[in-house]
Design an enzyme around this catalytic site. Sequence first.
Site, PDB file in Angstrom:
ATOM      1  NE  ARG A 148       7.155   0.734   4.577  1.00 29.53           N
ATOM      2  CZ  ARG A 148       5.939   0.182   4.679  1.00 29.53           C
ATOM      3  NH1 ARG A 148       5.767  -1.100   4.466  1.00 29.53           N
ATOM      4  NH2 ARG A 148       4.899   0.921   4.992  1.00 29.53           N
ATOM      5  NE  ARG A 177      -1.601  -2.415   2.696  1.00 30.67           N
ATOM      6  CZ  ARG A 177      -1.735  -3.695   2.301  1.00 30.67           C
ATOM      7  NH1 ARG A 177      -2.815  -4.058   1.687  1.00 30.67           N
ATOM      8  NH2 ARG A 177      -0.808  -4.590   2.555  1.00 30.67           N
ATOM      9  CB  THR A 178       3.489   2.563   2.244  1.00 31.10           C
ATOM     10  OG1 THR A 178       2.748   2.036   3.343  1.00 31.10           O
ATOM     11  CG2 THR A 178       4.008   3.930   2.591  1.00 31.10           C
ATOM     12  CE  LYS A 228      28.772  -2.328  -7.917  1.00 28.01           C
ATOM     13  NZ  LYS A 228      28.812  -1.106  -8.726  1.00 28.01           N
ATOM     14  CG  HIS A 261       3.747   3.835   8.539  1.00 30.71           C
ATOM     15  ND1 HIS A 261       3.875   4.689   7.469  1.00 30.71           N
ATOM     16  CD2 HIS A 261       3.302   2.653   8.021  1.00 30.71           C
ATOM     17  CE1 HIS A 261       3.530   4.050   6.352  1.00 30.71           C
ATOM     18  NE2 HIS A 261       3.186   2.820   6.663  1.00 30.71           N
TER      19      HIS A 261
HETATM   20  N1   CP Z   1      -0.162   0.019   5.851  1.00 29.48           N
HETATM   21  C1   CP Z   1       1.025  -0.270   5.274  1.00 29.48           C
HETATM   22  O1   CP Z   1       2.069   0.324   5.600  1.00 29.48           O
HETATM   23  O2   CP Z   1       0.945  -1.230   4.312  1.00 29.48           O
HETATM   24  P1   CP Z   1       2.166  -1.752   3.436  1.00 29.48           P
HETATM   25  O3   CP Z   1       3.146  -2.392   4.397  1.00 29.48           O
HETATM   26  O4   CP Z   1       1.582  -2.701   2.457  1.00 29.48           O
HETATM   27  O5   CP Z   1       2.795  -0.560   2.798  1.00 29.48           O
END
Ligand code: CP
Length: 333
Positions: A111, A61-62, A90, A144
């Site tokens: 992320r 999703r993110t 490397k 998050h």
């Molecule tokens: N809610 C969320 O962060 O979903 P993903 O891990 O699929 O990005």
Amino acid sequence: MKKEALHCIDVQQFNHNFLEEICDLADKIREISRTKAGMEYLASILNHKRAMLYFVQPSTRTFLSFYSACQMLGIKCAEVRDPKTSSEIKGESEEDTVRTFSLYFDLIIMRHPRANFAEKIANLLNDTDHPVPVINAGSGKDQHPTQALLDIYTLRRSFLHRGGIAGKQIAFVGDLRRGRTARSLALLLTQFQGVKLYFVAPSEYQMGQDILSFLDHQKTAYEITDDFEKVIPAVDAIYMTRLQDEWDREEGISVDIDIERFSFQKRHLDLLKADGIIMHPLPRRQEIAVEVDSDPRAAYWRQVRNGMYIRVALIAGIFQRDKKILDYYLANT
Ligand code: CP
């Protein structure tokens, strides 16, 4: 004067006014995007920009909602999702890797499994002569922030005709200690007067003391319990989360818990308020029975869609195009 980019690193940087404004902007972007002319307008406003999506932890999703959000604004995207495909293999450091991105791209969305890594990168880039904005798309077990924004947006839309988020009772259920979405949303809800939070989890996975101390400091009411069925009728929203067992190996633990006690089953719909909502950041396993999906109070698929609009609004704001979009909205809708 030192030039610094506008970053999105943690939820503590958002205040109540910002939350209201970004949700309003997301609503207007949603409205504008209903027409071909509106979509063409949106796609014209940042079509000179490029974004790097550096996702070295799994995501559906993110990643896709940021990708879609960039597309909606005309931003061209590139991605690194597996560090084995970059020169990290490397021996190049992650810091040098991201600094390299900053020399090609105008925005870095990342992320990463390490808490505070996005903040470290933002500070590092601020000290270069080419700082670009960094968006934290999930950092370790910690934060998050953009999920918390979409969760606030979902709560606001759900309670639009019920006086808004202020005064609502919200339960968080599942692995709260390691769940960065629950942690971030709990912090952000302190921006709303009179909310009460319930943390429903086995003791091993209860909400962290750092978050509870912040709630105490902000005078936000909360209760800690493991009795899910008792909490359901009391609350306006239930935020389900999955067991974050990808951290078990690092922590060297594996707790045998009865997940069923912390899952939302079809029978629980009878206990939930008629206008209550069920949320989940997703992905889910068994925490919400699939039979619950068709109930109008199931808000988790709406959350997914809301994530795209709020991320368009966030990126537009980072590049100071929010006022331009509001002007277009006033003139064209
Ligand atoms: N809610 C969320 O962060 O979903 P993903 O891990 O699929 O990005």
